[in-house]
Design a protein around this motif. Structure first.
Motif, short mmCIF file in Angstrom:
data_model
loop_
_atom_site.label_atom_id
_atom_site.label_comp_id
_atom_site.label_asym_id
_atom_site.label_seq_id
_atom_site.Cartn_x
_atom_site.Cartn_y
_atom_site.Cartn_z
N ILE A 167 0.85 -1.21 0.00
CA ILE A 167 0.00 0.00 0.00
C ILE A 167 0.88 1.25 0.00
O ILE A 167 0.59 2.24 -0.69
CB ILE A 167 -0.96 -0.01 1.21
CG1 ILE A 167 -2.06 -1.07 1.00
CG2 ILE A 167 -1.61 1.35 1.43
CD1 ILE A 167 -2.87 -1.39 2.24
N SER A 168 1.99 1.20 0.79
CA SER A 168 2.91 2.34 0.87
C SER A 168 3.58 2.61 -0.49
O SER A 168 3.95 3.75 -0.77
CB SER A 168 4.00 2.09 1.92
OG SER A 168 3.40 1.85 3.18
N ILE A 169 3.72 1.57 -1.30
CA ILE A 169 4.29 1.76 -2.65
C ILE A 169 3.21 2.24 -3.61
O ILE A 169 3.39 3.21 -4.35
CB ILE A 169 4.92 0.44 -3.16
CG1 ILE A 169 6.16 0.09 -2.33
CG2 ILE A 169 5.28 0.54 -4.64
CD1 ILE A 169 6.68 -1.31 -2.55
N TYR A 170 2.06 1.55 -3.60
CA TYR A 170 1.00 1.83 -4.59
C TYR A 170 0.42 3.24 -4.43
O TYR A 170 0.14 3.92 -5.41
CB TYR A 170 -0.10 0.77 -4.47
CG TYR A 170 -1.17 0.91 -5.52
CD1 TYR A 170 -0.89 0.64 -6.87
CD2 TYR A 170 -2.46 1.32 -5.19
CE1 TYR A 170 -1.86 0.76 -7.84
CE2 TYR A 170 -3.43 1.45 -6.16
CZ TYR A 170 -3.13 1.17 -7.48
OH TYR A 170 -4.10 1.31 -8.45
N TYR A 171 0.21 3.67 -3.18
CA TYR A 171 -0.39 5.00 -2.94
C TYR A 171 0.66 6.05 -2.61
O TYR A 171 0.35 7.08 -1.99
CB TYR A 171 -1.42 4.92 -1.81
CG TYR A 171 -2.65 4.12 -2.20
CD1 TYR A 171 -3.57 4.65 -3.09
CD2 TYR A 171 -2.87 2.85 -1.68
CE1 TYR A 171 -4.69 3.92 -3.46
CE2 TYR A 171 -3.99 2.12 -2.05
CZ TYR A 171 -4.90 2.67 -2.93
OH TYR A 171 -6.00 1.95 -3.30
N LYS A 184 0.96 -6.26 -9.27
CA LYS A 184 1.34 -5.61 -10.54
C LYS A 184 2.29 -4.44 -10.28
O LYS A 184 3.25 -4.24 -11.03
CB LYS A 184 0.08 -5.09 -11.25
CG LYS A 184 -0.75 -6.18 -11.90
CD LYS A 184 -1.98 -5.57 -12.55
CE LYS A 184 -2.91 -6.66 -13.08
NZ LYS A 184 -4.16 -6.08 -13.62
N ALA A 185 2.02 -3.66 -9.23
CA ALA A 185 2.83 -2.47 -8.93
C ALA A 185 4.28 -2.86 -8.62
O ALA A 185 5.21 -2.12 -8.94
CB ALA A 185 2.23 -1.71 -7.77
N ILE A 186 4.50 -4.00 -7.97
CA ILE A 186 5.86 -4.44 -7.60
C ILE A 186 6.68 -4.74 -8.87
O ILE A 186 7.87 -4.46 -8.93
CB ILE A 186 5.79 -5.69 -6.69
CG1 ILE A 186 5.10 -5.35 -5.36
CG2 ILE A 186 7.18 -6.28 -6.44
CD1 ILE A 186 5.79 -4.31 -4.52
N TYR A 187 6.02 -5.28 -9.88
CA TYR A 187 6.73 -5.69 -11.10
C TYR A 187 6.80 -4.57 -12.15
O TYR A 187 7.43 -4.74 -13.18
CB TYR A 187 6.05 -6.92 -11.72
CG TYR A 187 6.37 -8.19 -10.98
CD1 TYR A 187 7.63 -8.80 -11.09
CD2 TYR A 187 5.41 -8.79 -10.16
CE1 TYR A 187 7.90 -9.97 -10.39
CE2 TYR A 187 5.69 -9.96 -9.47
CZ TYR A 187 6.94 -10.54 -9.58
OH TYR A 187 7.23 -11.69 -8.89
#
Length: 931
Positions: free
Chosen positions: A526-530, A605-608
């Motif tokens: 969540i900390s990465i995506y948002y 998806k966001a990690i890749y």
């Protein structure tokens, strides 16, 4: 048994067969298997052939019931033979229903009114349904009027049959929507509610319980019946069930059971699994009929048994869930304490109190969740109790926010979990409150500076508390940070948070810790995506690199998948109500499972994703945000316009009402004025008769002095009007003479050319119009002269009254009141005369204007007339010239003809040439006819 079966089969006498069946009945309980195997066929044959004798039919039905039924006495049942008994009943049932005619025969026997036939028939059919429900239901459904016949049992005056009929319908309606609908439309709701009322509602016996169970069968998961129940206004009839007194001690076990079923029936109607529209309409009906208010009374009552209180809390929860009106009402409910506290606060106190029963605490949490479900107003009220500006400095009253914070940081892990989930629901789908909650500061200990709520949650996480506490806090943080970039920035601003999360995920821990690892992975995702990349050290790209180095992408995704694979996760995802067998199983919240489903794939998806893809996605997000901002702006504008429209509508309504009131007052005043006028006319008549008897001499002299002055003025004005009238008449006569002259001149010009006639007719029409206008003026002047004569008459009357009043009024002794009345009347008459004079002057002005206009039109007509005369003269001259020319030509032609004759040239006269031409034409016509 064999002998008895032979007697039943072969005996010719009915009495013998009856005795044999009676004997089989007495043996059927003890030797169930033998009787069933040997006698079943014979007993069915008796039912078919001996229907005229109710006694043998009754024995046969009882025997079959004993064979098929498993409802034996408990002492006769042995533990090891229980399973064998169950199998025996279902096997005999299967044999009996193999021939569908047997069930149809049984239905016809149930129709018999004879008690000895009907009652055992009902019991046998119930037993068949218990053993082989679906198959028997299908046979009854296809048999003509099968369900309708059984519905008649509810109307039986004998309570035993009626009560057993309820049990039969219970078995018949189990898990069969088609039969449930038929039973409902056969007026079952009305009859069952009547029985419950007759038996005393919740104070009734086991019959009430049976009726409630049947109602549950009919309504549960059956949208058609639920709608029929609501439309039939049966919800209103449920309200008296929940009327409780002040003293609630010593409730019987049956009353507790009945109330429990009644509450469950309410929940069936408003279950979250029902279609939203149906649930919403039932919720509104429950509020309007006062059922919700009655439930809240039980909620706040003293002495209510714990299990009833728990079920009432669950019921209230579902009645208010997602319904703004009901949620607002619940927020206003106060507990009867001193000082009164809101019901929500009292319930939250129970939730964070570890001494309260676990089931009750779960019910309170569910109630709080339902109160906040789709209720942004309620969410705002809860969060506002935590904000610095609204906290009660005196500390006299405890707020909901303070209770939640207290539960969040207490030593009881269950309180931690419940408070965290409750607070997460206060933030659900509300970005504004997520930002506001960042302002909350907590005083941890004396002397130390306050710490933010977000910081305190992460501090407790890092201290390694119980798994349940950490799961609750992680769920709260995930809900808080999701879809809120500012909260993510605040979270990442603490340099200890990211290392703690990566450390937790990277470790290989036991099964219990796997759930915590999964939630840590979700929080980091969540900390990465948002992440809005506002912190340089914790940009999306850097966090992804950190995961790659410290954890590994595959390992991270695997840990993230631990959440949805957990057994407790799948249980929580099934329904909104938190139902756990023990406090240890209390791990997941239903709404949080929805969030995990939504975010799991997105985070993977966001990690890749590469940095370029992230940039593109950010641009898309920005454009979407701009679009959303535009949409929200227009929504705001539309909302404001709607408000303005509403205000204008209200203003229109108020103005219309004011207008109606004013019109009413105007009509009243008009009627009052008319009454006053009538009274004035009456008084005027009376004055003419009675003045000689009611005035004193001195006062009348003074009044006469006033009157003579007024009268003299009026005389002068009248003389002026007469002079003006004479002048106007003279002017009119002059105009008349001018117009007559014009008419006569126009009549003389009647023999002129056609070209001039059109203009002449126009002039005549114009003069006719002028004549009409003059006639109008004359009539107005005549009316004015009539009015002047009326005024003169009134003036003369007044003079006569003045002259006659002097000698007569000397002897009378009238009161001062009558004098003042006379003065008032005279003044009013003078005013009226003045107004009439004014009106006459105005009419004079209008007459002058008319005369001016008519004089101008006369001048125009005279001009036109002179033009016409000139044109006529010119045309006459032209005609004379032409005649002279023609005469000269005729003379010249005749002279030339004479000369030609003298010269010997034959010359034809005009008459001869004309006759010759006609002859030629006739010859040509004859030739054409012949052709």
């Amino acid at each position: 048994i064999q002998k008895l079966c032979d007697r039943v089969a072969s005996s010719t006498l009915l009495d013998d067969r009856r005795d044999a069946v009676r004997a089989l009945k007495s043996l059927s309980k003890k030797y169930r298997l033998e009787v069933g195997i040997q006698a079943m066929e014979h007993l069915i044959h008796v039912l078919q052939t001996d229907r005229s004798d109710s006694e043998i039919i009754g024995y046969a039905l009882d025997t079959l019931y004993n064979v098929i039924s498993n409802d034996l006495e408990e002492e006769e049942q042995e533990e090891n033979s229980a399973k064998q008994v169950d199998d025996l009943g279902s096997q005999f049932t299967e044999i009996f229903i193999k021939q569908q005619e047997n069930v149809t025969l049984l239905l016809t026997l149930v129709e018999e009114f004879d008690f000895h036939v009907r009652w055992p028939g009902v019991k046998l059919l119930t037993s068949l349904l218990k053993q082989q429900g679906p198959q028997v239901q299908q046979i009854i459904l296809v048999s003509p009027m099968g369900v309708s016949r059984l519905m008649d049992l509810l109307a039986d005056s004998r309570e035993v049959i009626r009560n057993d009929g309820v049990l039969l319908l219970q078995q018949l309606t189990k898990s069969n929507a088609a039969i449930q609908k038929i039973v409902a439309f056969e007026n079952a709701f009305e009859r069952l509610l009547d029985i419950i009322t007759e038996e005393g509602n919740s104070d009734g016996g086991i019959v009430v319980e049976d009726c409630l169970l049947l109602l549950q069968n009919l309504l549960k998961n059956n949208n058609s019946n639920q709608n029929f129940f609501k439309e039939g206004s049966y919800i209103q009839r449920m309200k008296p069930w929940f009327e409780v007194g002040d003293d609630n001690c010593g409730w019987s076990a049956q009353k507790v059971t009945n109330l429990h079923l009644m509450l469950q029936l309410v929940r069936v109607l408003v279950s979250p699994t029902n279609p939203p529209g149906a649930t919403s309409s039932c919720q509104k009906a429950m509020f309007h009929c006062g059922l919700l208010q009655q439930l809240c009374t039980i909620l706040m009552a003293t002495g209510v048994p714990a299990d009833i209180l728990t079920e009432t809390i669950n019921t209230v929860s579902e009645v208010i869930r997602g319904c703004q009106t009901n949620q607002d009402y619940f927020a206003s409910v106060n507990a009867p304490s001193n000082p009164p506290r809101p019901a929500i606060v009292v319930l939250l106190m129970s939730m964070v109190n570890e001494r309260q029963p676990f089931v009750l605490r779960c019910a309170v949490l569910y109630c709080f969740q339902c109160f906040l479900y789709k209720n942004q107003k309620g969410q705002g009220e809860i969060v506002s109790t935590l904000l610095p500006s609204t906290i009660d400095a005196t500390g006299n009253s405890v707020s909901a926010g303070q209770l939640l914070c207290g539960g969040l940081f207490s030593t009881d892990s269950l309180s931690n979990w419940c408070a965290a989930v409750a607070l997460a629901h206060a933030l659900q789908e509300n970005a504004t409150l997520k930002e506001q909650l960042l302002r909350v500061q907590l005083a941890t200990s004396i002397g130390n500076p306050p710490v933010s709520l977000l910081q305190q949650c992460t501090n407790i996480l890092s201290q390694g508390s119980k798994v349940q506490t950490r799961v609750g806090l992680l769920m709260l943080l995930c809900t808080w940070l999701s879809n809120c970039s500012i909260a993510v920035t605040h979270f990442l601003h603490n340099p200890a948070n990211v290392p703690f999360l990566t450390g937790q995920i990277a470790e290989n821990l036991g099964e219990e810790e796997q759930l915590v690892q999964g939630l840590c992975a979700l929080l980091l995702g969540i900390s990465i995506y948002y992440n809005d990349n506002s912190l340089e050290n914790y940009r999306k790209e850097k966090l992804k690199q950190l995961i790659e180095k410290r954890i590994g992408r595959e390992n991270f995704i695997e840990k993230l998948g631990f959440i949805s694979k957990h057994e407790l996760y799948s249980r929580a995802a099934q329904k909104p109500q938190p139902s756990f067998s023990s406090p240890d199983h209390m791990m997941f919240d239903h709404e949080f499972t929805k969030l995990v489903k939504e975010l799991e794939g997105v985070i993977s998806k966001a990690i890749y994703k590469s940095s370029e893809e992230d940039k593109k996605e950010e641009e898309v997000k920005k454009t979407l945000e701009q679009h959303d901002n535009i949409v929200t702006h227009y929504k705001k504008v539309i909302r404001e316009q709607d408000q303005e429209l509403e205000e204008l509508k209200q203003r229109i309504n108020t103005l219309m009402s004011q207008n109606e009131q004013l019109q009413a007052t105007v009509t009243q005043q008009v009627s009052q004025i008319q009454q006053h006028k009538d009274q004035y006319n009456l008084l005027k008549v009376q004055l003419g008769k009675d003045t000689q008897h009611h005035n004193s001499h001195g006062d009348t002299l003074q009044m006469n002095g006033v009157q003579t002055e007024e009268v003299s003025k009026l005389k002068e004005e009248l003389e002026e009007w007469k002079n003006k009238h004479e002048l106007l008449q003279g002017q009119l006569k002059e105009k008349d003479s001018v117009i007559e002259k014009l008419n006569s001149s126009q009549l003389e010009m009647g023999a002129t050319e056609q070209s001039s006639q059109t203009s002449k007719f126009g002039g005549l029409e114009h003069s006719n119009e002028l004549q009409k206008e003059l006639e109008m003026l004359r009539s107005q002047i005549q009316l004015q002269s009539v009015e002047i004569s009326k005024l003169q008459m009134e003036n003369q009357k007044l003079q006569v009254m003045n002259t006659t009043a002097d000698p007569l009024l000397a002897d009378s002794g009238a009161t001062a009141a009558t004098r003042s009345e006379l003065e008032g009347r005279l003044e009013q008459e003078i005013k009226e005369l003045k107004s009439q004079v004014k009106a006459l002057s105005e009419e004079k002005e209008s007459l002058k204007q008319h005369l001016d206009s008519s004089s101008s039109t006369v001048a125009i007509l005279q001009d036109e007339k002179s033009k016409l005369q000139r044109e006529v003269a010119e045309s006459k001259k032209e005609q004379d010239d032409l005649l002279v020319l023609l005469a000269d030509q005729d003379q010249k032609i005749s002279a030339l003809k004479i000369k030609l004759k003298d010269l010997g040239v034959p010359v034809e006269d005009e008459d001869d040439t004309e006759s010759g031409d006609q002859g030629d034409e006739d010859e040509d016509g004859d030739e054409e006819e012949q052709d």
